[in-house]
Structures are given as C-alpha cells and as structure tokens.
Design an enzyme around this catalytic site. Structure first.
Site, PDB file in Angstrom:
ATOM      1  N   SER A 234      32.497  -3.465  17.637  1.00 43.97           N
ATOM      2  CA  SER A 234      32.147  -4.106  16.369  1.00 43.97           C
ATOM      3  C   SER A 234      33.024  -3.581  15.250  1.00 43.97           C
ATOM      4  O   SER A 234      32.994  -4.110  14.149  1.00 43.97           O
ATOM      5  CB  SER A 234      30.670  -3.875  16.042  1.00 43.97           C
ATOM      6  N   HIS A 255      32.018 -10.066  20.705  1.00 51.91           N
ATOM      7  CA  HIS A 255      31.008  -9.251  20.018  1.00 51.91           C
ATOM      8  C   HIS A 255      29.640  -9.908  20.145  1.00 51.91           C
ATOM      9  O   HIS A 255      29.383 -10.936  19.528  1.00 51.91           O
ATOM     10  CB  HIS A 255      31.408  -9.065  18.547  1.00 51.91           C
ATOM     11  N   GLU A 267      30.751 -13.412  18.630  1.00 53.56           N
ATOM     12  CA  GLU A 267      31.952 -13.531  17.800  1.00 53.56           C
ATOM     13  C   GLU A 267      33.148 -13.323  18.726  1.00 53.56           C
ATOM     14  O   GLU A 267      33.261 -12.275  19.376  1.00 53.56           O
ATOM     15  CB  GLU A 267      31.933 -12.474  16.693  1.00 53.56           C
ATOM     16  N   ASN A 305      28.749  -8.560  10.697  1.00 53.66           N
ATOM     17  CA  ASN A 305      28.556  -7.200  10.188  1.00 53.66           C
ATOM     18  C   ASN A 305      29.082  -7.053   8.768  1.00 53.66           C
ATOM     19  O   ASN A 305      28.524  -6.304   7.959  1.00 53.66           O
ATOM     20  CB  ASN A 305      29.199  -6.167  11.121  1.00 53.66           C
TER      21      ASN A 305
END
Ligand code: 3HC
Length: 397
Positions: A234, A255, A267, A305
């Site tokens: 991440s 991800h 992702e 994130n």
C-alpha cells in the site's frame, strides 16, 4: 432565539463533526481528479468498494451542490488558513459554472480480457491480507499455492479460511461440498520453489522495501517466464520492486482492502514498465473473482489510502481537541453513512499500519496538514495497536 431541544443539539453536533471531517476529504478527492491522477469514476468506485461508503466523494459533491461544499470549505479555510481546506480550483469552477464532477458508470470501455492464461495463483505471506486473498482466489476456482516461512502459520491460514466457509454454511450461503472444493484447491509450502508453476504470484508480506525486494529477486529466479508478479503493497514504490527483476513488464500492484473476502475493490497499480496485457489480464482476473478494479499510478496511497488516512488522522486531531471519540464514530456513521466510525476503522486496520501510511503520505505530498497526529504516534509507542492487541482507541474483550 428558539431554544433547541436536546435532540436538536445532538443532531447539530453530529452534523458539525461530520462536516469537519468529511468536507476536507471531498476537497481532496477533487484535487486528485484535477491533478489527473485518477478518473472520476475510479475515484468514486474506489471509496465505495474499498471502504463501503454508500456514495463516492464526487457523487456526494454533485448531490450537495458544488457551491454548498465550496462555501463550507471557504468558511473553514478562513478560520484555519490550512491549504487542505482551501476549495480546490476545480471545485470553484464547478460551483461557478454549475458543473457536475462525478463520472458515469464504467460502461464505455470494452470489458478487459485475460491475455495470459491464469490457472494457478501463488500467494506469499500468511497474514490477514494474504489469507483473505487466498480465500478470494480459491473461492473463484483457482488453484492456490500459499508460501510462508512456518508450517504452523500456513496451517492457521487454512484453518481461518475453513472457519470463514463454515460461517457461510451456518448462514445458509454455502454448503459442505463447496467448502471441501475450496479447501481442496489450496496447497501450502514453506519453500518458494513451489511457486515455479504459478501463472500469477501475489505478494502480501511485510511492508518493508528491502524484504520485498529480496522476494522479488527470488521470484524472478523461480517463476516461469510470463508469470505475472503482483505486490499488495500500500505504500512502497512498485517501480523499485519491478526493477530488481529482469522482467519489469510483468510486475504490477494489486492492492486489496481489509477484509479482502468482503471488500470488492482492487487498486491495480501500473508502473511505466508494466505491459498493457499484464494490466488488462489483472483487471480481467479481478472481474472473475467478483472484484472491481480501478487504475492507479505508482504513487504513495494510490486512491483510497490517500483520501482515507488524512481523514482518519483529522479524526484523531478532532478527538485531541476535546471531542469524544465515541461521539465522532457515531456522527460519521449516522451523518456520513460510512460503515465504521474512524476510530473503529483505525482499530481494524491497526494503528501501526495507519501511522506508517500517514507518514508515507506526509513525506510524499509534503502537506503540513498530513503530519501524523500525536495521539496516533503515542498509541503506537504504547503498543495499543487496535483489535489485534485488544486495545487501540477502543478496548476489546
Ligand atoms: N472475513 C470474511 N468475511 C467477513 C469478514 C472477514 N474478516 N468480516 C465480515 N465478513 C463478512 C460477514 O461474514 C458478512 O457476510 P454475509 O453478508 O455473507 O453474512 C459480511 O461480511 C458483513 O459482515 P457483518 O454483517 O458481520 O458486519 P458489517 O455489516 O458491519 O460489515 C464490514 C463489516 C464489511 C467490514 C463493514 O464494516 C465495512 O465495510 N467496513 C469498512 C472497512 C474498510 O473501510 N476497509 C478498508 C480499510 S483500508 C485498507 O484496507 C487499506 C490498507 O492498505 C490498510
């Protein structure tokens, strides 16, 4: 002046908490769109399918009206002077010209195709994410080889998946034959050589660049030509993992979100080296496993994130200013409709993981407002990491 009832005061307080935390997140989503980092559709999909939000941020702005959001942010900016509260240029433009920001549903592109056949998936790691990813692929009919350092940990992955499948049976959503078929597709190994025949390898080990780079060097030696090598990182630069191999065109980011069997987002992160057919194959695999893929560039935080953790960090700051954290959790669920309050989510993700992500975002974007909140640092220093240690922002039995 009309006196407010207790209920009205509580509702007003909830609305204020929600606006304080949500408006900067909306602004940040507009900045991400304006910078061309991701499409409007992918930004909205990312927050809906990665975090379970009822609507994506751009859709929320369109519903509230860009001018309303702009005005709320402008008032806040006048108080704080924080660049993060200054309405994004694109938000100003949308407000002035009455434009909408959200994209349509992705229907205008041809569905991605599997360009490289994938039957066997290797997963490296035995943690929560690795275990969830093994379950996702095995449930979708893929043979999965799980590689870990210790047999007990590998056994725990299989036991955990069996328990999850038993819960599904108890709820009448699955049956014993399906459980046996899923478990029958999973094999475990303590040696990496077991990955030699995998068509796709997904790495979900420690978030440490040196450790991951050592693994990718080894995968380059072990894996068959044409295998796709994916990382679930991440926060680490994927380009650096790609370039330790002699096949950077085959390296990509996938991800997943916690809990991986439930959250529908992946992702898909390409570097400048990633081959188009690798990107397309991974997106097609996401669809085959019931996931929604969004496209991201190799930048810290990707979409989710980068939007989520500054909001969580802001929640910690709001609590530091004296607002009760249980009230913050309640306000966010009640007013914003998010499935978990920020402190509940921090405790699920882990304060150590959250701090590391926030530090990365602060380093990458250089926004003073992204500096990790002191209480988050203190929680990590005190070993209060969240659910996994029994105590984080909340306490668990
Ligand atoms: N593994 C497998 N299944 C699980 C699970 C797990 N760990 N946790 C929950 N489930 C299943 C349940 O069995 C249930 O399945 P069913 O509908 O078939 O019965 C379903 O998920 C819903 O669970 P519950 O009814 O128990 O609980 P909720 O309705 O409260 O939903 C939630 C749980 C889906 C986790 C919801 O709270 C949610 O969406 N939370 C947001 C999570 C989030 O934001 N994740 C992203 C974090 S950031 C991240 O991962 C990035 C990384 O880089 C840090």
């Amino acid at each position: 002046m009309t006196a407010l009832t207790n209920d009205q005061t509580a509702t007003g307080a909830e609305e204020q908490i929600s606006a304080t935390l949500v408006n900067p997140y909306l602004n940040h989503a507009v900045r991400m769109l304006e910078a061309g980092y991701a499409t409007a559709t992918d930004i909205d999909h990312a927050m809906r399918f990665g975090c379970g939000y009822p609507k994506g941020p751009l859709m929320v702005i369109d519903e509230l009206g860009a001018a309303t959001v702009r005005d709320a942010l402008a008032a806040r900016f006048a108080e704080t002077g924080d660049h993060l509260h200054q309405p994004a240029d694109l938000l100003e433009k949308a407000a002035a010209e009455g434009l909408t920001l959200a994209g349509g549903e992705a229907g205008d592109h041809a569905a991605p195709q599997v360009r490289r056949p994938v039957a066997t998936v290797g997963v490296v790691g035995t943690g929560t994410m690795a275990s969830g990813i093994v379950q996702v692929f095995a449930q979708s009919g893929y043979d999965v080889v799980v590689v870990g350092r210790a047999q007990e940990k590998l056994d725990a992955v299989v036991t955990g998946i069996a328990r999850s499948l038993e819960r599904a049976i108890a709820k009448g959503r699955s049956d014993e034959a399906t459980k046996q078929a899923v478990l029958g597709r999973i094999t475990t190994a303590t040696g990496r050589e077991a990955l030699a025949a995998a068509d796709l390898v997904v790495e979900a080990i420690a978030e440490d660049l040196a450790i991951k780079a050592e693994l990718f060097t080894d995968l380059d030696r072990i894996c068959k030509p044409g295998a796709i090598l994916a990382t679930t990182t991440s926060s680490m630069p994927i380009t650096e993992l790609a370039t330790v191999t002699g096949r950077p065109q085959d390296v990509i980011g996938m991800h997943f979100f916690n809990p991986a069997p439930v959250m529908k987002l992946v992702e898909v992160v390409t570097t400048e080296h990633t081959a188009d057919h690798v990107d397309e194959t991974v997106k097609a695999l996401c669809a085959k496993t019931g996931k929604v893929a969004v496209s991201c560039g190799d930048r810290s935080g990707f979409i989710v994130n980068a939007l989520l953790f500054p909001y969580l960090n802001d929640a910690v700051r709001l609590a530091e200013s004296g607002v009760d954290l249980t009230a913050i959790d309640a306000a966010i669920k009640e007013r914003a409709g998010f499935p978990m309050g920020p402190f509940e989510l921090l405790d699920v993700v882990g304060n150590d993981v959250s701090l590391a992500i926030q530090q990365e975002l602060h380093r990458e974007f250089g926004e003073p407002g992204f500096k990790p909140a002191a209480t988050l640092e203190a929680k990590v220093a005190a070993g209060e990491l969240g659910r996994k240690t029994g105590r984080g922002f909340h306490t668990y039995a």
